[in-house]
Design a protein around this motif. Sequence first.
Motif, short mmCIF file in Angstrom:
data_model
loop_
_atom_site.label_atom_id
_atom_site.label_comp_id
_atom_site.label_asym_id
_atom_site.label_seq_id
_atom_site.Cartn_x
_atom_site.Cartn_y
_atom_site.Cartn_z
N ALA A 58 0.84 -1.21 0.00
CA ALA A 58 0.00 0.00 0.00
C ALA A 58 0.87 1.25 0.00
N ILE A 59 1.96 1.21 0.75
CA ILE A 59 2.88 2.36 0.75
C ILE A 59 3.51 2.53 -0.63
N TRP A 60 3.92 1.43 -1.24
CA TRP A 60 4.52 1.51 -2.57
C TRP A 60 3.52 1.97 -3.61
N SER A 61 2.26 1.58 -3.47
CA SER A 61 1.27 1.97 -4.48
C SER A 61 0.92 3.45 -4.40
N ALA A 62 1.31 4.11 -3.31
CA ALA A 62 1.02 5.54 -3.14
C ALA A 62 2.20 6.42 -3.57
N PHE A 63 3.10 5.89 -4.39
CA PHE A 63 4.28 6.67 -4.76
C PHE A 63 3.91 7.96 -5.50
N VAL A 81 14.84 1.48 0.28
CA VAL A 81 16.07 1.20 1.04
C VAL A 81 15.76 1.06 2.53
N VAL A 82 14.97 1.98 3.06
CA VAL A 82 14.64 1.93 4.49
C VAL A 82 13.88 0.65 4.80
N TYR A 83 12.90 0.32 3.97
CA TYR A 83 12.11 -0.89 4.22
C TYR A 83 12.97 -2.15 4.17
N GLN A 84 13.76 -2.30 3.12
CA GLN A 84 14.58 -3.51 2.97
C GLN A 84 15.61 -3.63 4.08
N ALA A 85 16.24 -2.53 4.43
CA ALA A 85 17.27 -2.57 5.47
C ALA A 85 16.69 -2.96 6.82
N GLY A 112 1.56 -3.68 14.56
CA GLY A 112 2.47 -2.63 14.11
C GLY A 112 2.17 -2.16 12.71
N GLN A 113 1.86 -3.11 11.82
CA GLN A 113 1.52 -2.74 10.45
C GLN A 113 0.26 -1.87 10.41
N PHE A 114 -0.78 -2.28 11.14
CA PHE A 114 -2.02 -1.49 11.15
C PHE A 114 -1.79 -0.10 11.73
N ALA A 115 -0.99 0.00 12.79
CA ALA A 115 -0.71 1.30 13.40
C ALA A 115 0.04 2.20 12.42
N CYS A 116 1.02 1.64 11.71
CA CYS A 116 1.77 2.43 10.73
C CYS A 116 0.88 2.92 9.60
N LEU A 117 0.02 2.04 9.10
CA LEU A 117 -0.89 2.46 8.02
C LEU A 117 -1.87 3.52 8.50
N ALA A 118 -2.35 3.40 9.73
CA ALA A 118 -3.26 4.41 10.27
C ALA A 118 -2.55 5.77 10.37
N ALA A 119 -1.29 5.76 10.80
CA ALA A 119 -0.54 7.01 10.89
C ALA A 119 -0.28 7.60 9.51
N LEU A 140 8.00 5.77 9.83
CA LEU A 140 6.87 4.84 9.78
C LEU A 140 7.17 3.64 8.88
N VAL A 141 7.88 3.88 7.79
CA VAL A 141 8.29 2.77 6.92
C VAL A 141 9.23 1.84 7.68
N ALA A 142 10.15 2.40 8.45
CA ALA A 142 11.06 1.58 9.25
C ALA A 142 10.29 0.75 10.28
N LEU A 143 9.32 1.37 10.95
CA LEU A 143 8.51 0.63 11.92
C LEU A 143 7.68 -0.45 11.24
N CYS A 144 7.15 -0.15 10.07
CA CYS A 144 6.39 -1.14 9.30
C CYS A 144 7.30 -2.31 8.91
N ALA A 145 8.54 -2.01 8.54
CA ALA A 145 9.51 -3.05 8.18
C ALA A 145 9.85 -3.91 9.38
#
Length: 196
Positions: A58-63, A81-85, A112-119, A140-145
């Motif tokens: 969902a984050i990637w689709s919002a580029f 990069v942040v997500y993969q790392a 954690g994923q739901f909280a990150c998406l809500a934020a 938020l991407v780091a927390l989602c990762a």
Amino acid sequence: FGRTAGPRSTLAGGALSCFRGMTAHYSPGDASAEGKGRALAHLLVTMIGIGYLFPIAAIWSAFDFWKALFPGSNIEFSVTVVYQAFSTITVAALSVSESFALRRRILFGFGGQFACLAAILAFRWLALPEAVLFHVLLSLVALCAIATGHLDSALLALCSRYSASMQQSLQIGIGLGTLVSVMYRDFTKLMLPGEV
């Protein structure tokens, strides 16, 4: 789909009990009860797979939105990069830890994923400077990762306690979740004006 190898207090033991309990209302003479329970278990694992990578998809689709919000930066590269790392570091750290509490890892992962998406959903209403929003997004991407890394280490281990077909159902769900996000991105690019 096999018996669990760990103690009954684990999520795997609870999942097996849950799957068995779903078929408990069938009469003992019903030969298809086990097949129905197995089909339901596969459906549930597929649904878990769909939700497993959906937040980052969902984050990637919002580029397009991120590019409009941060026009001076290469947001696709930064987010990836942040997500993969962070996902890789989380899985590596969890793989050397001594405890393996599946329930805690799965609940933390999805929570954690739901909280990150809500934020992230609240971004359109936040009146913060661009630089602050950029760092909040990457945080938020780091927390989602990190949350997804917990799911990586737990869901695959959970499915490995069952038959190969359960693992296939999880993988099919992961593929379907990614497909939905790609189709959504393609559909919005097709239907919305070129500059959106």
